[in-house]
Motif scaffolding. Structure first.
Motif, PDB file in Angstrom:
ATOM      1  N   UNK A  42       6.905  12.757  -2.090  1.00 32.20           N
ATOM      2  CA  UNK A  42       6.188  11.525  -1.736  1.00 32.20           C
ATOM      3  C   UNK A  42       4.749  11.863  -1.336  1.00 32.20           C
ATOM      4  N   UNK A  43       4.586  12.983  -0.636  1.00 28.92           N
ATOM      5  CA  UNK A  43       3.246  13.414  -0.226  1.00 28.92           C
ATOM      6  C   UNK A  43       2.422  13.856  -1.431  1.00 28.92           C
ATOM      7  N   UNK A  44       3.081  14.571  -2.358  1.00 31.04           N
ATOM      8  CA  UNK A  44       2.367  15.091  -3.535  1.00 31.04           C
ATOM      9  C   UNK A  44       1.769  13.972  -4.372  1.00 31.04           C
ATOM     10  N   UNK A  45       2.499  12.838  -4.461  1.00 30.33           N
ATOM     11  CA  UNK A  45       2.024  11.700  -5.252  1.00 30.33           C
ATOM     12  C   UNK A  45       0.658  11.213  -4.783  1.00 30.33           C
ATOM     13  N   UNK A  46       0.348  11.421  -3.489  1.00 31.05           N
ATOM     14  CA  UNK A  46      -0.891  10.860  -2.937  1.00 31.05           C
ATOM     15  C   UNK A  46      -1.872  11.933  -2.489  1.00 31.05           C
ATOM     16  N   UNK A  74       3.228   5.830   3.874  1.00 27.69           N
ATOM     17  CA  UNK A  74       4.558   6.374   4.163  1.00 27.69           C
ATOM     18  C   UNK A  74       5.585   5.807   3.182  1.00 27.69           C
ATOM     19  N   UNK A  75       6.720   6.494   3.074  1.00 29.52           N
ATOM     20  CA  UNK A  75       7.729   6.110   2.089  1.00 29.52           C
ATOM     21  C   UNK A  75       8.220   4.676   2.308  1.00 29.52           C
ATOM     22  N   UNK A  76       8.403   4.269   3.566  1.00 32.69           N
ATOM     23  CA  UNK A  76       8.898   2.910   3.836  1.00 32.69           C
ATOM     24  C   UNK A  76       7.955   1.845   3.280  1.00 32.69           C
ATOM     25  N   UNK A  77       6.659   2.112   3.384  1.00 40.97           N
ATOM     26  CA  UNK A  77       5.664   1.170   2.868  1.00 40.97           C
ATOM     27  C   UNK A  77       5.731   1.132   1.338  1.00 40.97           C
ATOM     28  N   UNK A  78       5.913   2.296   0.720  1.00 43.75           N
ATOM     29  CA  UNK A  78       6.007   2.357  -0.745  1.00 43.75           C
ATOM     30  C   UNK A  78       7.264   1.640  -1.243  1.00 43.75           C
ATOM     31  N   UNK A  79       8.372   1.800  -0.511  1.00 48.74           N
ATOM     32  CA  UNK A  79       9.626   1.123  -0.880  1.00 48.74           C
ATOM     33  C   UNK A  79       9.441  -0.389  -0.862  1.00 48.74           C
ATOM     34  N   UNK A  80       8.819  -0.883   0.204  1.00 53.11           N
ATOM     35  CA  UNK A  80       8.637  -2.328   0.349  1.00 53.11           C
ATOM     36  C   UNK A  80       7.691  -2.878  -0.711  1.00 53.11           C
ATOM     37  N   UNK A  81       6.609  -2.150  -0.949  1.00 48.91           N
ATOM     38  CA  UNK A  81       5.634  -2.608  -1.937  1.00 48.91           C
ATOM     39  C   UNK A  81       6.283  -2.669  -3.323  1.00 48.91           C
ATOM     40  N   UNK A  82       7.045  -1.619  -3.669  1.00 48.10           N
ATOM     41  CA  UNK A  82       7.704  -1.576  -4.978  1.00 48.10           C
ATOM     42  C   UNK A  82       8.665  -2.759  -5.117  1.00 48.10           C
ATOM     43  N   UNK A  91       3.916   3.225  -8.690  1.00 45.90           N
ATOM     44  CA  UNK A  91       3.888   2.497  -7.419  1.00 45.90           C
ATOM     45  C   UNK A  91       2.677   2.920  -6.593  1.00 45.90           C
ATOM     46  N   UNK A  92       2.437   4.236  -6.531  1.00 49.42           N
ATOM     47  CA  UNK A  92       1.313   4.736  -5.727  1.00 49.42           C
ATOM     48  C   UNK A  92      -0.018   4.260  -6.315  1.00 49.42           C
ATOM     49  N   UNK A  93      -0.138   4.280  -7.657  1.00 49.67           N
ATOM     50  CA  UNK A  93      -1.382   3.823  -8.289  1.00 49.67           C
ATOM     51  C   UNK A  93      -1.631   2.346  -7.979  1.00 49.67           C
ATOM     52  N   UNK A  94      -0.563   1.533  -8.043  1.00 51.20           N
ATOM     53  CA  UNK A  94      -0.711   0.089  -7.817  1.00 51.20           C
ATOM     54  C   UNK A  94      -1.036  -0.221  -6.354  1.00 51.20           C
ATOM     55  N   UNK A 147      -4.760  -1.682  -2.066  1.00 47.98           N
ATOM     56  CA  UNK A 147      -5.243  -1.393  -0.708  1.00 47.98           C
ATOM     57  C   UNK A 147      -6.771  -1.366  -0.674  1.00 47.98           C
ATOM     58  N   UNK A 148      -7.381  -0.958  -1.788  1.00 48.08           N
ATOM     59  CA  UNK A 148      -8.844  -0.862  -1.817  1.00 48.08           C
ATOM     60  C   UNK A 148      -9.500  -2.241  -1.778  1.00 48.08           C
TER      61      UNK A 148
END
Ligand SMILES: [Zn+2]
Length: 288
Positions: free
Chosen positions: A186-190, A198-206, A222-225, A230-231
């Motif tokens: 999860x850290x490597x993706x960003x 954090x993973x919980x935020x990514x889960x909810x967003x997805x 998910x991370x790209x979106x 966020x920007x």
């Protein structure tokens, strides 16, 4: 500071020549126990936490009266004075330090003096005025603050923007325990992004925004979106890059940004405003 000592006291020398077990803990709470002859009893190799566990967050204390901060002015002390026995560290400052970082009173005083030594040479020094009360405020860019009495003979206050890491830990680039709980993938993706999710935020967003699951195979998308989104809402950072900011976007999604000096901003929570989001839409549809 009439009788400044330039040589270490016998007690200080003894503390530096007799090796003792390191009293600190690793990220996972394992006690260290390596031998060290450092004054602060940290071997400098382990993660250096005073407590085995990360403390539960406390509600922020209400802020006192607004203080007036004057223009920068160098504190009339030299780095050596930080360890001078004629300079005192009050019980209050020691308690503030221990509340945040744990450890015993002696360790707290040693670390406050070491921080003071650094702040005397590298910190921002200012006069503080609150009514008839006067003091000195010394601040490090890394988010650590000491308050000294007007005559600079007492350290009377300590505060930090960090939840549990000490100045020595931040200087040694020990990562915060909130981040190190995350899975490596999860850290490597960003890794290349200037912001953290954090993973919980990514889960909810997805789930709520993209309508998909957050997994190793969807992770990159998910991370790209979430980064792009966020920007669009990214607020100005708070003063000293320490604290929180909350922004609600056009879809009613509330973004909680957390700032800590020396770290990337983090989206700590993603929440829907009342009556918005997929759950609310579902409830609405069932009513009809
Ligand atoms: Zn250690």
């Amino acid at each position: 500071m009439h009788t400044r000592r330039t040589t270490a006291t016998p007690a200080a020398l003894a503390a530096r020549t007799v090796s003792k077990p390191c009293t600190r803990y690793e990220h996972d709470g394992t006690p260290c126990g390596r031998l060290t002859d450092r004054r602060d009893q940290w071997c400098g190799t382990c993660a250096g936490f005073h407590r085995a566990q990360r403390p539960k967050p406390k509600a922020a204390a209400p802020r006192g009266g607004q203080s007036v901060v004057d223009a920068p002015e160098p504190l009339p002390l030299e780095a050596d004075d930080a360890h001078d026995p004629h300079l005192n560290v009050t019980r209050h400052a020691i308690d503030q330090y221990r509340q945040r970082h744990g450890g015993d009173a002696q360790a707290a005083e040693t670390e406050i003096r070491s921080l003071l030594e650094n702040l005397i040479t590298t910190g921002d020094h200012r006069h503080l005025t609150r009514g008839s009360w006067r003091a000195w405020r010394l601040q490090a860019d890394e988010g650590f603050t000491l308050v000294l009495s007007a005559d600079a003979s007492f350290v009377i206050g300590y505060s930090t923007a960090h939840r549990e890491r000490t100045y020595a830990q931040v200087k040694a680039a020990v990562p915060s325990r909130s981040r190190t709980r995350e899975k490596a993938w999860v850290l490597q993706l960003q890794d290349d992004l200037p912001i953290r999710f954090p993973k919980l935020v990514l889960l909810r967003f997805a789930r709520d925004v993209l309508g998909i699951k957050f997994t190793r195979s969807t992770g990159e998308r998910v991370v790209a979106e979430i980064f792009a989104r966020s920007q669009q809402v990214l607020p100005d950072p708070p003063p000293s890059n320490a604290g929180r900011r909350r922004v609600t976007d056009q879809d009613g999604l509330r973004w909680h940004f957390h700032y800590e000096p020396g770290s990337h901003p983090t989206v700590s929570h993603l929440l829907w405003e009342h009556g918005r989001g997929p759950e609310a839409a579902k409830a609405q549809a069932e009513k009809k």
